[in-house]
Design an enzyme around this catalytic site. Structure first.
Site, PDB file in Angstrom:
ATOM      1  CG  ASP A   8      -0.334   0.148   2.540  1.00 32.86           C
ATOM      2  OD1 ASP A   8       0.909   0.279   2.626  1.00 32.86           O
ATOM      3  OD2 ASP A   8      -1.077   0.149   3.546  1.00 32.86           O
ATOM      4  CB  THR A  67       1.663  -2.785  11.238  1.00 28.02           C
ATOM      5  OG1 THR A  67       0.457  -3.303  10.665  1.00 28.02           O
ATOM      6  CG2 THR A  67       1.422  -1.422  11.889  1.00 28.02           C
ATOM      7  CG  HIS A  98       9.734 -25.041  11.595  1.00 26.99           C
ATOM      8  ND1 HIS A  98       9.718 -25.039  12.967  1.00 26.99           N
ATOM      9  CD2 HIS A  98      11.003 -25.370  11.240  1.00 26.99           C
ATOM     10  CE1 HIS A  98      10.921 -25.360  13.425  1.00 26.99           C
ATOM     11  NE2 HIS A  98      11.718 -25.561  12.382  1.00 26.99           N
TER      12      HIS A  98
END
Length: 155
Positions: A8, A67, A98
């Site tokens: 964004d 974030t 993993h």
């Protein structure tokens, strides 16, 4: 490897840095936008980039917003996507080793250039180890299909 990237407006600068890193590592980079710092909605970018991975247009993807949280949440709604928000090299490496993640989500506001490079390099250089982790990834896929993953304990 084909790596799709998207951000964004808040992740735009970090996306530009990420594109350079991906290319320097010898991978093909596919930029899905945005193309500047004008406001855009992160779910739109998360969707088109994640669809590119789920439909085989790209092998993996990197998404960036302020974030990384919003991108991670939105990307994980697309069938076949295992997106991880990573803030350091270790989480990036383990997410691949993993969890066989196919989308890396990053914060454009919380990590600098040096750490960004380390995270992207660790994520792109790490392969899925399979083994006992394959069973767990299989259970994630079962959840995605609406099944109880505990049913796989008896197979």
């Amino acid at each position: 490897m084909k790596v799709a990237v998207g951000s964004d407006h808040r992740g735009f600068d970090a996306k530009q840095q990420t594109k350079a890193i991906v290319t320097q590592m010898g991978h093909e980079c596919i930029d899905f936008g945005t193309d500047g710092t004008h406001p855009v909605d992160y779910p739109d970018l998360a969707y088109i980039v994640s669809k590119a991975v789920s439909e085989g247009q790209a092998d993996r993807a990197i998404l960036i917003c302020a974030t990384g949280l919003g991108m991670s949440i939105a990307a994980n709604k697309v069938k076949g996507i295992r997106a991880a928000l990573c803030h350091d090299e270790l989480s990036a490496q383990i997410s691949r080793d993993h969890n066989d993640t196919n989308v890396l989500c990053l914060s454009g506001d919380q990590i600098g250039e040096v750490l960004l490079r380390k995270i992207v390099e660790a994520w792109l250089n790490t392969e899925f180890s399979g083994g006992r982790h394959q069973r767990r990834v299989g259970k994630i896929l079962a959840i995605e299909e609406g099944r109880d993953p505990r049913e796989l304990n008896h197979t």
